[in-house]
Design an enzyme around this catalytic site. Structure first.
Site, PDB file in Angstrom:
ATOM      1  N   ARG A 237      15.920  -6.491  47.525  1.00 19.15           N
ATOM      2  CA  ARG A 237      15.715  -7.866  47.960  1.00 19.15           C
ATOM      3  C   ARG A 237      14.784  -7.854  49.167  1.00 19.15           C
ATOM      4  NH1 ARG A 237      17.207  -8.945  43.673  1.00 19.15           N
ATOM      5  NH2 ARG A 237      18.918 -10.309  42.988  1.00 19.15           N
ATOM      6  N   GLU A 266       9.970 -16.291  48.057  1.00 18.44           N
ATOM      7  CA  GLU A 266       9.186 -16.101  46.824  1.00 18.44           C
ATOM      8  C   GLU A 266       8.882 -17.434  46.162  1.00 18.44           C
ATOM      9  OE1 GLU A 266      11.032 -11.680  45.816  1.00 18.44           O
ATOM     10  OE2 GLU A 266      11.733 -13.409  44.688  1.00 18.44           O
ATOM     11  N   HIS A 285       7.770  -9.783  41.807  1.00 20.80           N
ATOM     12  CA  HIS A 285       9.166  -9.813  41.341  1.00 20.80           C
ATOM     13  C   HIS A 285       9.244  -9.700  39.810  1.00 20.80           C
ATOM     14  CE1 HIS A 285      13.389 -11.190  42.710  1.00 20.80           C
ATOM     15  NE2 HIS A 285      13.497 -10.447  41.628  1.00 20.80           N
TER      16      HIS A 285
END
Length: 319
Positions: A237, A266, A285
């Site tokens: 993370r 994000e 991601h």
């Protein structure tokens, strides 16, 4: 049974099928749902599925027909778990669906840093190799992983998969984990402290969950312990690291490289400090997003719903 997916686009932009879930009820899939659209999109839902769209206590109170919340991910911080429990609504997640894909991304980032294949492929597209007087050229350090020390923070499913790949490269694997010595009796050496891991390893891979104890575990102090030639990889993370501190360390050459598939926010802002930091390798991601992992996620989601409909819900995170 009315089934609503609040944000289905990232899971299934069109290459997979919702058919098996649609067989269990009246299915509506929204590609995205803004915060102010949640109640309108979720109206009448008995089964509500979300990936990153936040479901609050207020939403739960205003959805009287809601019987089940499914999180289309492993992490479940997007749902107010306590509110769901108070209303007798089980919340189920999708565990361990992307283990191999995320471990693969650890090494995709690591190999991009050590071998710079993208750089050389791009140079050769421009004709550089064709114009070189020798049979080869290189203008970056090229690093062999064999016998390098990799320190893995968190030895869950992904950490163990990462360790196995590292061992296949001939790396010496160390781990900081709550597991006992016996549980790691497989060629993995246990570090007594994070400081020891940071100070001695050539590569650090963050594979632990985000919680108050791990928030900014990589900060200016921990970075100061690392070798200047160390490589830091984060597929966990974004907030596991202080991104400003990492950018500063890269610019000052106190850290060789940072590879990450995650950022604190994000998508990141255009002025995010790591976007133009030297030797920062960021991917958007996507470690979880292989077609195989996404299909596995859909399959487990279907299994979760079927188990719930049979009165035996599985993968419950708010029992």
């Amino acid at each position: 049974m009315k089934i609503i997916v609040l944000d289905g686009h990232t899971l299934n932009p069109g290459d997979l099928s919702w058919e098996n879930i649609a067989q269990m009820g009246e299915l509506t899939v929204y590609p995205r749902t803004l915060e102010e659209e949640v109640l309108a999109h979720a109206e009448g839902a008995e089964i509500l599925l979300t990936n990153k769209t936040v479901i609050t206590a207020k939403h739960i109170r205003h959805l009287p027909l809601l019987k089940y919340i499914g999180v289309l991910a492993t992490g479940y911080n997007v749902v107010d778990i306590d509110a769901a429990r108070e209303h007798g609504i089980p919340v189920c997640n999708i565990p361990a669906y992307s283990t191999q894909s995320v471990a693969q991304m650890v090494f995709a980032l690591l190999l991009a840093i050590t071998n710079r294949t993208e750089h050389y492929a791009e140079e050769n597209r421009k004709g550089r190799w064709s114009q070189t007087p020798d049979f080869c050229y290189w203008d970056t350090p090229l690093i062999e992983l064999y016998e390098k020390k990799i320190g893995i923070v968190g030895l869950g499913h992904t950490g163990m998969a990462t360790a196995r790949i590292a061992q296949a490269f001939g790396m010496k694997v160390y781990a900081y984990t709550s597991k006992t010595t016996l549980a790691t009796d497989n060629g993995i050496m246990k570090s007594d402290s994070l400081d020891e891991l940071f100070a001695t390893c050539d590569v650090i891979s963050l594979n632990c969950p985000l919680c108050p104890a791990t928030y900014h575990m990589i900060d200016r102090r921990s970075l100061s312990l690392m070798k200047p030639e160390a490589i830091l990889i984060n597929t966990g993370r974004g907030p596991l690291v202080d991104e400003e501190a990492v950018a500063e360390a890269l610019k000052a050459r106190r850290l060789a490289a940072y590879g990450a598939d995650v950022t604190t926010t994000e998508p990141p802002a255009a002025n995010h400090p790591l976007l133009d930091a030297p030797n920062a390798y960021l991917t958007p991601h996507i470690a979880w997003a292989t077609s195989e992992a996404r299909q596995r996620l859909l399959d487990i989601c279907e299994q979760n719903i079927r188990a719930f409909l049979k009165g035996k819900p599985q993968n419950i995170i708010n029992p």
